[in-house]
Design an enzyme around this catalytic site. Structure first.
Site, short mmCIF file in Angstrom:
data_model
loop_
_atom_site.label_atom_id
_atom_site.label_comp_id
_atom_site.label_asym_id
_atom_site.label_seq_id
_atom_site.Cartn_x
_atom_site.Cartn_y
_atom_site.Cartn_z
N TYR A 187 1.11 -1.58 0.35
CA TYR A 187 0.03 0.13 -0.14
C TYR A 187 0.93 1.30 0.05
CZ TYR A 187 -3.06 3.99 1.46
OH TYR A 187 -3.30 5.32 2.18
N GLU A 232 -3.51 7.33 -4.47
CA GLU A 232 -3.00 6.24 -3.33
C GLU A 232 -3.21 5.30 -4.36
OE1 GLU A 232 -5.72 4.95 0.18
OE2 GLU A 232 -6.78 3.97 -1.46
#
Ligand code: GDP
Ligand code: MN
Length: 382
Positions: free
Chosen positions: A101, A189
């Site tokens: 992530y 993101e």
């Protein structure tokens, strides 16, 4: 502005971050031919502005073009978490070794960007925060000094990733931070940022938010495909934007034109307070001439179900006579059978009022008076 995955992906690509090959499909057949071009196996992904599509059934891994077509047929036109699916990103399937992530997010409390990395990617970061908070690593670069190399090294070392990913990860973090700055983002993101079995880092998803007031907005718009620049705007919003005006749709029945955001907002407030319901509003901005005014009036009155139009102008750069002639022009070219109330004050006020009177549009003297008048007259129409 929140971008869809395939739009955010374009920004990642522009920032030289690797994304899987793929294209957007609007029909099952298109999805099929894209899968053919990609060599058969593919991932068909619903393009809707919500996260967690995978769990909700909006991401399908397919093994051949026919399956791509079938999956696409099952997705297009259906709803995913309340959003209708009209586009599918069809990308090559990659073999994932590890899911990371990575994000850069604007932390409003800290008034600056935070880089967040986790070796536990692929699931929502909130979930990781709940279950394995020790697996989330953050650094806060000073936006003036920029992202320092030691910060990137620190975040990678603390996460104990394998030796082979150090270099590619270092580069992706640097590129993502630069992209965040360049595009005026408040969020960029990548989840998952996948390490493939071939040892490559690939951005398999994107979630991007751009600050609407960012100076980079025009650059971002340039990068988005022509057909998408308008986002989810209505036809009238699009028309207004094309001539440089801000137009917003509301639910009521009285059209509003004003100049300047503050004046427009207070006009809406006063009208609502008196029991009127704005149908839309259009901000003429500063220095509008009669032609622009005429177009503005056409746009506002193109909305169905109007019972009246209220025009509230505070003349500064904008000249009241230009506004008045623009209105008269619009009323003469198009048959509009609606009550129109105009309040004009400021630059060339007298000339403007004279033009209105000549055409039997009695001007209102104050905002209050104008609002009362349009509410009264629009009730007569109803
Ligand atoms: P989200 O659920 O809305 O975040 O959608 P994602 O684009 O992140 O996809 C959800 C999950 O699908 C990812 O976490 C991956 O595990 C999986 N996925 C997406 N693309 C691929 C791919 O190319 N290959 C494989 N094997 N899995 C993928
Ligand atoms: Mn994701």
């Amino acid at each position: 502005m929140r971008l869809l995955e395939y739009e955010g992906r374009l920004l990642l690509q522009e920032a030289d971050i690797t994304v899987p090959n793929g294209e957007v499909a609007r029909t099952p057949r298109e999805a099929k031919s894209i899968a053919e071009r990609l060599g058969g196996s593919a991932v068909v992904k619903a393009q809707v502005p919500v996260g967690g599509r995978g769990k909700a059934g909006g991401i399908k891994v397919v093994h051949n073009p026919d399956e791509a077509e079938g999956s696409a047929a099952g997705l297009i036109g259906t709803k995913l978490k309340g959003e209708t699916i009209s586009k599918l990103l069809t990308v090559e399937a990659v073999e994932i070794e590890t899911e990371f992530y990575l994000s850069v997010i604007l932390d409003r409390a800290k008034k600056g960007p935070v880089i967040i990395f986790s070796p536990e990617g692929g699931v929502d970061i909130e979930e990781v925060a709940d279950r394995n908070p020790e697996k989330i690593f953050k650094v806060e670069p000073d936006p003036l000094i920029g992202l320092q190399p030691f910060m990137i090294r620190e975040i990678i070392y603390r996460a104990h990733t394998s030796q082979e990913v150090f270099k590619p990860l270092y580069k992706v973090i640097q590129k993502l931070y630069n992209a965040y700055r360049r595009f005026g983002a408040t969020l960029m993101e990548i989840n998952p940022l996948a390490l493939t079995t071939k040892g490559e880092l690939v951005a398999l998803d994107s979630k991007v938010k751009i600050d609407d007031d960012s100076g980079a907005m025009s650059e971002v718009q340039e990068l988005l495909p022509e057909s998408e620049k308008t986002g989810d705007k209505t036809e009238l919003e699009r028309q207004a934007n094309q001539i440089g005006l801000q137009y917003v749709e509301l639910d009521g029945d009285i059209g509003i034109i004003g100049n300047g955001a503050g004046l427009v907002m207070s006009t809406l407030d006063v009208l609502s307070e008196k029991g009127g319901q704005p149908a839309n509003f259009l901000d003429l901005g500063g220095g509008a001439d009669s032609e622009l005014m005429s177009k503005a009036f056409e746009i506002v009155t193109a909305k169905e179900g109007l019972t009246g139009v209220f025009i509230n102008i505070f003349g500064g750069l904008t000249r009241c006579d230009e506004v008045a002639s623009g209105l008269v022009e619009a009323l003469s070219t198009k048959e509009i059978d609606l009550p129109v109330v105009v309040r004009l004050t400021g630059t060339n006020e007298k000339a403007g009022r004279d033009i209105l009177r000549e055409h039997n549009i009695p001007p209102a003297n104050t905002l209050d008076e104008g609002a009362n008048k349009i509410i009264q007259r629009s009730q007569e129409v109803r």
